[in-house]
Design a protein around this motif. Sequence first.
Motif, PDB file in Angstrom:
ATOM      1  N   ARG A 127      38.347  34.348  48.368  1.00  0.00           N
ATOM      2  CA  ARG A 127      37.400  33.615  47.508  1.00  0.00           C
ATOM      3  C   ARG A 127      38.111  32.410  46.902  1.00  0.00           C
ATOM      4  N   ASN A 136      33.319  30.294  39.585  1.00  0.00           N
ATOM      5  CA  ASN A 136      34.261  31.205  38.943  1.00  0.00           C
ATOM      6  C   ASN A 136      35.661  30.626  39.059  1.00  0.00           C
ATOM      7  N   GLU A 137      36.324  30.493  37.954  1.00  0.00           N
ATOM      8  CA  GLU A 137      37.725  30.066  37.923  1.00  0.00           C
ATOM      9  C   GLU A 137      38.034  28.973  38.953  1.00  0.00           C
ATOM     10  N   TYR A 197      43.983  37.960  30.024  1.00  0.00           N
ATOM     11  CA  TYR A 197      44.570  39.223  30.479  1.00  0.00           C
ATOM     12  C   TYR A 197      46.023  39.337  30.040  1.00  0.00           C
ATOM     13  N   TRP A 213      46.276  43.754  38.859  1.00  0.00           N
ATOM     14  CA  TRP A 213      47.078  42.738  39.529  1.00  0.00           C
ATOM     15  C   TRP A 213      48.388  42.417  38.810  1.00  0.00           C
ATOM     16  N   GLU A 254      39.465  45.164  44.043  1.00  0.00           N
ATOM     17  CA  GLU A 254      39.488  45.399  42.599  1.00  0.00           C
ATOM     18  C   GLU A 254      38.994  46.793  42.212  1.00  0.00           C
TER      19      GLU A 254
HETATM   20  C1  GLA Z   1      39.581  36.897  37.237  1.00  0.00           C
HETATM   21  C2  GLA Z   1      38.270  36.754  37.984  1.00  0.00           C
HETATM   22  C3  GLA Z   1      37.500  38.026  38.087  1.00  0.00           C
HETATM   23  C4  GLA Z   1      38.403  39.189  38.364  1.00  0.00           C
HETATM   24  C5  GLA Z   1      39.451  39.270  37.282  1.00  0.00           C
HETATM   25  C6  GLA Z   1      40.371  40.461  37.421  1.00  0.00           C
HETATM   26  O1  GLA Z   1      39.544  36.558  35.931  1.00  0.00           O
HETATM   27  O2  GLA Z   1      37.455  35.762  37.425  1.00  0.00           O
HETATM   28  O3  GLA Z   1      36.549  37.872  39.118  1.00  0.00           O
HETATM   29  O4  GLA Z   1      39.000  39.036  39.607  1.00  0.00           O
HETATM   30  O5  GLA Z   1      40.237  38.117  37.349  1.00  0.00           O
HETATM   31  O6  GLA Z   1      41.311  40.521  36.376  1.00  0.00           O
END
Ligand code: GLA
Length: 652
Positions: free
Chosen positions: A108, A146-147, A268, A312, A352
């Motif tokens: 992704r 996303n990110e 995190y 992770w 995940e």
């Molecule tokens: C990121 C992603 C999520 C998930 C988290 C897991 O922040 O945006 O989709 O993968 O990490 O910690």
Amino acid sequence: MPTLYHGADYNPDQWLDRPDILERDIELMQKAHVNVVSLGIFAWCTLEPEEGRFNLDWMQEIIDRLWAAGISIDLATPSGARPAWLAKKYPEVLRVNADRTRQLFGARHNHCYTSPVYRDKVRTINQTLARRFGRHPGVILWHLSNEYGGECHCPLCQQAFRDWLRERYGDIAALNRAWNTKFWSHEFADFDQIESPAPHGENAMHGLNLDWRRFVSHQTIDFMKWERDSIREIVPEAKVCANMMYMFPGVNYFDMARELDLASWDSYPTWHKPTETLEDTALDTAMMHDLFYSLKGQPFWLMESTPSYTNWQTVSKVKKPGVSLFASLQAIAHGSDSVLYFQWRQSRGASEKFHGAVVSHDGREDNRVFQETVQVGQALCDLARVAGTKKEKQAALVFDWENRWALEDAQGPRNAGMGYKQELLRHYRGLAKNGVTVDLVNGEADLTGYQLVVAPMLYMLREDFAAKLRAFVAEGGTLVVTYWSGVVDESDLCWLGDAPHGLCDVLGLRRCEIDGMYDGETRRCVALDPRLPASAQGSVLCEVAALEGATPLMAYDEDFFAGAPAVAVNAYGKGRAYYVATRFEPAFYAPFYALVCEGVIGDAQLLPDNVLLTCRGPFTFLQNAGETPVTFMGVELPKYGTAVLEDGKRIY
Ligand code: GLA
Ligand code: ZN
């Protein structure tokens, strides 16, 4: 009604064959005081199983049910991961690595942001969602992709990079000057000769590297704007956010945040790492919360966090009892209007499946994680009136992406790592342990309203920012500058003449030499002012300066530069400027900032170990990051405890 939001990433598309689970989700969300979910972040293959065939009914049902249960929706655009059909039919959407190999379908966050096909397909799915759900009363926010991150070196991106350079420089001679291309005979005759940096090509021309990073950031934001505008074409009043990441180098978040209604980030921290105290981890996290607040000078959202563990980190530790509440309220204290988790329900399969979630594989509500999540939800209800309140301007800590890019790319004086973040964090901690409210600002910031500006390792100092810093001090502000500042201009070309460039008279000194230190190598320094630690060890870089009017407060005590200033202060105009010549051990910075803040920040006070104090509007948050109870300001704080005062009166 002010509301603090509580919720999670919600991926019901993984559970469509289990209507019982979908029903149970809503029931559990209500028990956990959930009032928002980020929906459908990776749902593209379910929303558009074949090109042009849309399947939105399941989402309609979920949105209606959530809304009926009082849960709002932060609706995602699904561009973070593409369906297989798209990659198969249009390989140009697949990213090309720096070594010029094209990626295969999979994973992704790995699309070409330039590809017209990708942009077109994203626009189509976004507009399909916007038409169907954009005016639904439950949809309060859009979660763009996303990110966002990463870079692509495909031919389309190469062309876009050249166009971007042409726009920036106008003619090739200007680019050659900015990149100093006479060096190693790298002069370009035409923009068409330019390629992005590559491991098997050009990679040590700092001007090129820097402009490439600028371009990648620009192109990522341009793609984000494309997504935003595709939605706003259908729903002009749509509010948008994007979730950002911890110390992410790839995108200049100050630029990104300008294009969004709301800044948000995914936090995190490595809670319970054996080499850090909980207070260390909390202060590291606090600096990030303050960064995300500062991006817009407005409350942000904590978009993701884990209620338990990640999958992770090197080792995935569970959050000990009370830490989820501690971490959640810390985010609120620093300006978040939400606590959201990744994710609501733990996935059954794929990468995940062992990441923590509010609802684990056991599906139970009597387990510790669920029960502690209920507690967080309750606390957010109790503290609802904190929502929307702002933080006072006190100190600005300069954290500039371009400076970081240039500084980390330079060869010498310490290729073992310059530790820009570690340096920032030491100053941040020093301020935070004096209860000072800190904004993180970049080299474009307006400094009005701040009493103190701290600029650690401001290697790249643009002329206009140097002028702002000078004016700030001249008008009565207090400035702290460290070693390795005022070295290069915005093209990463070394400033000629006295250094630190633009600040010699403000600091009342001149840099003569810089010595690099190996890891573990230090140089002793001794205090000349009794308010500072009697001795402290300098590390990383030891800058040797000649005083030209400044008063030394600490001096090196060994090596050939013994006697040279390690800390100095200089009066300039109505203000004063401090200079720190090396990186001291962490314990130095709290007493140093106690001295700097004296008479500058009225309510600054040295806090006891493990006590954190954060102010937001009329609210003061007191937290105990330690394992033994403490009493501070007349308030008893149990292990990991939080108290909130409103205008001095305890409300939580
Ligand atoms: C990121 C992603 C999520 C998930 C988290 C897991 O922040 O945006 O989709 O993968 O990490 O910690
Ligand atoms: Zn590309």
